[in-house]
Design an enzyme around this catalytic site. Structure first.
Site, mmCIF file in Angstrom:
data_model
loop_
_atom_site.group_PDB
_atom_site.id
_atom_site.type_symbol
_atom_site.label_atom_id
_atom_site.label_comp_id
_atom_site.label_asym_id
_atom_site.label_seq_id
_atom_site.Cartn_x
_atom_site.Cartn_y
_atom_site.Cartn_z
ATOM 1 N N CYS A 287 -38.747 31.448 41.421
ATOM 2 C CA CYS A 287 -37.149 31.186 41.000
ATOM 3 C C CYS A 287 -36.598 32.366 40.319
ATOM 4 C CB CYS A 287 -37.483 30.025 40.289
ATOM 5 S SG CYS A 287 -36.049 29.196 39.809
ATOM 6 N N CYS B 211 -34.645 31.127 37.617
ATOM 7 C CA CYS B 211 -35.758 31.665 36.259
ATOM 8 C C CYS B 211 -35.682 32.309 35.641
ATOM 9 C CB CYS B 211 -36.827 30.890 36.858
ATOM 10 S SG CYS B 211 -37.375 29.211 36.952
#
Length: 144
Positions: free
Chosen positions: A70, A73
Site C-alpha cells: 500500500c 501506507c
C-alpha cells in the site's frame, strides 16, 4: 482512598502493568523488565500481540492497520512515527495486515491505511486514509 490504576501493556516484554493515574505522565517503567512503558514510537504488533495490546491497554491506543504493498501506507509511516513522538502518553502501534491477516480480520478493516483508536479494549474512533502528522495529532487529541 487509593488512586485509580490503568493497565498498560509493556511494548518490550508484553507484561500488563497497573499504573497509577498520576504516574501515566511520568516515565512509567515496566514492573517486569524495567523498560519504559511509553516509548513515543509505534510498537510493531504481530499475530500474538495485537489482541493483548488492544484488549488490555486501558490508555488510549492508536493502531495503524497497513500493508507492505500500500503506497499511501508507506507514505504515512513516517508521519505516524512523528505523531507518536508528539504524544508520548498515547500508545501507538502498527499491524501489517498482509502479513497478519487473521489477527487483523476481527477489526473489519476495509481500506488502508486505517487508524483505529481503542480505549479499555473498545474501539472509540477510526480514521481511514493517509494523513500528515499534524492531522494525526489533532485527531488523537480530539479523542482524549
Amino acid at each position: 482512598m487509593s488512586e485509580p490504576n490503568s493497565h498498560v501493556v509493556c511494548p518490550h516484554c508484553q507484561a500488563t502493568n497497573r499504573v497509577p493515574a498520576t504516574k501515566l505522565t511520568a516515565a512509567a517503567k515496566c514492573g517486569k523488565c524495567a523498560q519504559q512503558l511509553f516509548t513515543a514510537i509505534p510498537h510493531e504488533l504481530n499475530g500474538q500481540t495485537v489482541n493483548k495490546v488492544i484488549q488490555k491497554n486501558q490508555v488510549l491506543t492508536i493502531v495503524d492497520f497497513w500493508a507492505s504493498w500500500c503506497q499511501p501506507c508507506l507514505m504515512m509511516a513516517p508521519e505516524f512515527k512523528t505523531a507518536a513522538s508528539q504524544l508520548p502518553q498515547v500508545v501507538f502501534a502498527k499491524i501489517q495486515t498482509d502479513k497478519y491477516e487473521q489477527a487483523a480480520a476481527p477489526y473489519n478493516i476495509r481500506s488502508l491505511p486505517t487508524m483505529v483508536a481503542f480505549k479499555n479494549g473498545k474501539e472509540v474512533a477510526r480514521q481511514s486514509g493517509a494523513l500528515p502528522s499534524h492531522q494525526i495529532v489533532q485527531w488523537v487529541q480530539s479523542l482524549k
